[in-house]
Scaffold this motif. Structure first.
Motif, PDB file in Angstrom:
ATOM      1  N   ILE A 112      12.014   5.350  31.845  1.00  0.00           N
ATOM      2  CA  ILE A 112      11.131   6.324  32.497  1.00  0.00           C
ATOM      3  C   ILE A 112      10.144   5.053  32.882  1.00  0.00           C
ATOM      4  CG2 ILE A 112       9.011   7.571  31.286  1.00  0.00           C
ATOM      5  CD1 ILE A 112      11.966   8.964  31.583  1.00  0.00           C
ATOM      6  N   GLU A 113       9.932   4.015  32.456  1.00  0.00           N
ATOM      7  CA  GLU A 113       8.922   3.152  32.961  1.00  0.00           C
ATOM      8  C   GLU A 113       9.377   2.802  34.187  1.00  0.00           C
ATOM      9  OE1 GLU A 113       7.762  -0.226  30.490  1.00  0.00           O
ATOM     10  OE2 GLU A 113       6.663  -1.014  31.936  1.00  0.00           O
ATOM     11  N   ALA A 114      10.695   2.163  34.551  1.00  0.00           N
ATOM     12  CA  ALA A 114      10.979   1.763  35.719  1.00  0.00           C
ATOM     13  C   ALA A 114      10.478   2.800  36.778  1.00  0.00           C
ATOM     14  CB  ALA A 114      12.470   1.639  35.892  1.00  0.00           C
ATOM     15  N   GLU A 133       0.815  -1.731  31.716  1.00  0.00           N
ATOM     16  CA  GLU A 133      -0.146  -1.252  31.102  1.00  0.00           C
ATOM     17  C   GLU A 133      -0.752   0.098  31.772  1.00  0.00           C
ATOM     18  OE1 GLU A 133      -1.957  -2.276  28.393  1.00  0.00           O
ATOM     19  OE2 GLU A 133      -0.413  -3.853  28.276  1.00  0.00           O
ATOM     20  N   ARG A 134      -0.378   0.083  32.935  1.00  0.00           N
ATOM     21  CA  ARG A 134      -0.716   1.508  33.563  1.00  0.00           C
ATOM     22  C   ARG A 134       0.203   2.550  33.435  1.00  0.00           C
ATOM     23  NH1 ARG A 134      -3.690   5.264  35.400  1.00  0.00           N
ATOM     24  NH2 ARG A 134      -3.316   6.388  37.274  1.00  0.00           N
ATOM     25  N   VAL A 135       1.563   2.030  33.327  1.00  0.00           N
ATOM     26  CA  VAL A 135       2.419   3.124  32.767  1.00  0.00           C
ATOM     27  C   VAL A 135       2.166   3.728  31.308  1.00  0.00           C
ATOM     28  CG1 VAL A 135       4.908   3.146  32.027  1.00  0.00           C
ATOM     29  CG2 VAL A 135       4.300   1.985  34.200  1.00  0.00           C
ATOM     30  N   LEU A 136       2.163   2.767  30.343  1.00  0.00           N
ATOM     31  CA  LEU A 136       1.525   3.208  29.164  1.00  0.00           C
ATOM     32  C   LEU A 136       0.611   4.373  29.254  1.00  0.00           C
ATOM     33  CD1 LEU A 136       2.233  -0.026  26.911  1.00  0.00           C
ATOM     34  CD2 LEU A 136       3.831   2.018  27.469  1.00  0.00           C
ATOM     35  N   GLU A 137      -0.698   3.720  29.992  1.00  0.00           N
ATOM     36  CA  GLU A 137      -1.870   4.626  29.939  1.00  0.00           C
ATOM     37  C   GLU A 137      -1.428   5.948  30.642  1.00  0.00           C
ATOM     38  OE1 GLU A 137      -5.240   2.408  31.895  1.00  0.00           O
ATOM     39  OE2 GLU A 137      -4.981   4.291  33.538  1.00  0.00           O
ATOM     40  N   ARG A 149       7.792   3.400  23.100  1.00  0.00           N
ATOM     41  CA  ARG A 149       9.244   3.737  22.839  1.00  0.00           C
ATOM     42  C   ARG A 149       9.514   4.423  24.056  1.00  0.00           C
ATOM     43  NH1 ARG A 149      12.086   7.711  20.151  1.00  0.00           N
ATOM     44  NH2 ARG A 149      10.105   9.057  19.751  1.00  0.00           N
ATOM     45  N   MET A 150       8.894   5.725  24.449  1.00  0.00           N
ATOM     46  CA  MET A 150       9.318   6.384  25.489  1.00  0.00           C
ATOM     47  C   MET A 150       9.357   5.475  26.793  1.00  0.00           C
ATOM     48  SD  MET A 150      10.044   9.819  25.735  1.00  0.00           S
ATOM     49  CE  MET A 150       8.643  10.660  24.671  1.00  0.00           C
ATOM     50  N   ALA A 151       8.659   4.742  26.979  1.00  0.00           N
ATOM     51  CA  ALA A 151       8.770   3.951  28.306  1.00  0.00           C
ATOM     52  C   ALA A 151      10.299   3.290  28.721  1.00  0.00           C
ATOM     53  CB  ALA A 151       7.691   2.824  28.534  1.00  0.00           C
ATOM     54  N   LYS A 152      10.959   3.010  27.370  1.00  0.00           N
ATOM     55  CA  LYS A 152      12.236   2.521  27.336  1.00  0.00           C
ATOM     56  C   LYS A 152      13.571   3.257  27.531  1.00  0.00           C
ATOM     57  CE  LYS A 152      10.823  -1.670  24.940  1.00  0.00           C
ATOM     58  NZ  LYS A 152       9.769  -1.025  24.034  1.00  0.00           N
ATOM     59  N   GLN A 153      13.005   4.844  27.372  1.00  0.00           N
ATOM     60  CA  GLN A 153      14.047   5.674  27.409  1.00  0.00           C
ATOM     61  C   GLN A 153      14.611   6.023  28.769  1.00  0.00           C
ATOM     62  OE1 GLN A 153      12.529   8.433  24.242  1.00  0.00           O
ATOM     63  NE2 GLN A 153      14.187   7.672  23.011  1.00  0.00           N
TER      64      GLN A 153
END
Ligand SMILES: Nc1ncnc2c1ncn2[C@@H]1O[C@H](COP(=O)(O)OP(=O)(O)OP(=O)(O)O)[C@@H](O)[C@H]1O
Ligand SMILES: [Mg+2]
Length: 335
Positions: A112-114, A133-137, A149-153
Motif C-alpha cells: 500500500i505504501e509503495a 510521513e505523507r503516506v501515513l498522514e 501496519r497498513m502501509a506494509k500490507q
C-alpha cells in the motif's frame, strides 16, 4: 456562476470507439463546467456513456481505437490535445481518480505504501522520509487505523472498504483540485458506502476540490450532489441544481429514473409495482440517427413525431433540458 471558480470546462466533447471499420460516439456532444467546491453528479442507466466520459477527462482512453474531439479546458489548455506522456503530469496531480473496483485499480504486487508513494514520487519534490510521513498522514486521513501496519500490507490482505480508502488516499495524495469518482461505493456495503461519501465530503471541505461523482444511486445523489447531469445515450438530457432535479424534473427520462427509486409509496403505481423503464439504452451501433433518443422507449408515443434533434435549452436559471415535449408529456399517475 462566478467564472473564477470554474475549474474545468468541457465543450462539445465526443468520444468515439472503433467498432469494425467505423467509429461510433459513446459520448456525443457533452458540455458542462465544474466549479471549485462543487459536487456534480452524473447519473443514467448502464451503457449511457458515464465511464467513457470520465475516462476521456482523465485521458485514460485507449488511443488506438478511440477518437476524442471537442474541448476539456483546464488551466487554459485543452486536455484533448495532450499526448499520453503529457497527460501523466495531469493525472494524479491535477485530477485524481477513484474507480469502482479497487482491486482492479491496485497493483497486487506492491505494498500500500509503495502505491501511494509512487504518486508522490512523480508529482512532488518530497524526499523519501517526507513521502513516508505523507503516506501515513494520508492513510490516517482516509480513516485507516494503524497506518504504520497498513502501509506494509498488500491489497489482497485488505477488506473491500479498506481498499477503496487506499484508492482514495492515492487519488488525494497530491491534493488534486479535481476528483473524478466513478461508482466509488457500488462494490461496498451500505455502512461503508456512507463512510466513504462522508470522507469525500470532508476532503472537499478541506481542499475546495471540484468532484464529479458518477453513480447509479439516486439516494446518494440526493444526499451529496450540488448539481446533477442526467445522461442518456451519450448525451446530457437534463442538467440542473440537485433540488430542481428532485423537485422539478422535466425530461421524461429523468422523471422515469426518479419514478424507479424503490423507497417512496407515491412512486409505485396503483398495482403497487415500481415504475420500470421499458427497453434498454441503445447500443452504439443501434443509436437512432436522428430525433429524440429516448422516444423509442415510450410505448405510447409516436417516435416519428420526434424526428427533430432536441437541443439542451434553459428552462429556468441553471436548469437545462433536452426535450421539446416535456411540458405536455405525462406518465400515468403524474399530474
Ligand atoms: N472500448 C469500447 N469499445 C467499444 N464500445 C465501448 C467501449 N467501452 C464502452 N463502450 C460502449 O460505450 C457505451 C457507453 O459505455 P460506458 O461504459 O461509458 O457506460 P456507463 O454509463 O459507464 O455504464 P455503467 O453504468 O454500466 O458503468 C456502451 O454502449 C458500451 O458498450
Ligand atoms: Mg460505467
Amino acid at each position: 456562476m462566478e467564472t473564477d471558480k470554474i475549474l474545468l470546462e468541457v465543450n462539445d466533447l465526443h468520444t468515439a470507439f472503433r467498432i469494425k471499420d467505423d467509429f461510433y460516439d459513446a459520448v456525443d456532444g457533452v458540455s458542462f463546467t465544474l466549479s471549485k467546491n462543487e459536487k456534480l453528479a452524473i447519473v443514467g442507466e448502464s451503457g449511457c456513456g458515464k465511464s467513457t466520459l470520465a475516462t476521456a477527462i482523465v485521458g485514460l482512453h485507449n488511443r488506438l481505437n478511440t477518437k476524442i474531439s471537442g474541448e476539456i479546458l483546464y488551466k487554459g489548455q485543452n486536455l484533448v490535445d495532450l499526448t499520453e506522456e503529457q497527460y501523466t503530469k495531469i493525472r494524479g496531480n491535477e485530477i485524481g481518480m477513484i474507480f469502482q473496483d479497487p482491486l482492479a485499480s491496485l497493483n497486487p504486487l506492491m505494498t500500500i505504501e509503495a502505491q501511494i508513494e509512487e504518486s508522490l514520487f512523480y508529482h512532488t519534490k518530497l524526499n523519501k522520509e517526507q513521502r513516508h510521513e505523507r503516506v501515513l498522514e494520508l492513510l490516517d486521513q482516509v480513516g485507516i487505523a494503524n497506518p504504520q501496519r497498513m502501509a506494509k500490507q498488500y491489497p489482497h490482505e485488505l477488506s473491500g472498504g479498506m481498499r477503496q480508502r487506499v484508492i482514495i488516499a492515492i487519488a488525494l495524495a497530491c491534493k488534486p483540485p479535481i476528483i473524478i469518482a466513478d461508482e466509488p461505493t457500488t462494490a461496498l456495503d451500505v455502512t461503508i458506502q456512507a463512510q466513504i461519501l462522508d470522507l469525500l465530503n470532508e476532503i472537499q471541505t478541506e481542499t475546495e476540490s471540484g468532484i464529479i461523482l458518477i453513480t447509479h444511486d439516486l439516494g446518494v445523489v440526493a444526499e451529496t450532489a450540488d448539481r446533477v447531469a442526467v445522461m442518456y445515450a451519450g448525451q446530457f438530457v437534463e442538467i440542473a441544481p440537485v433540488h430542481e432535479i428532485f423537485n422539478n424534473p422535466q425530461h421524461p427520462y429523468t422523471r422515469s429514473l426518479l419514478r424507479s427509486i424503490p423507497q417512496s409509496n407515491d412512486i409505485a403505481d396503483e398495482s403497487g409495482e415500481l415504475h420500470v423503464i421499458q427497453g434498454v439504452v441503445p447500443t452504439l451501433t443501434k443509436m437512432p440517427h436522428k430525433g429524440c433518443r429516448f422516444a423509442p422507449r415510450i410505448p405510447w408515443i409516436d417516435a416519428s413525431e420526434h424526428e427533430e434533434d432536441p437541443q439542451l435549452h434553459e428552462v429556468s436559471p441553471g436548469h437545462f433540458v433536452r426535450c421539446t415535449c416535456y411540458k405536455n408529456f405525462h406518465f400515468e399517475g403524474e399530474e
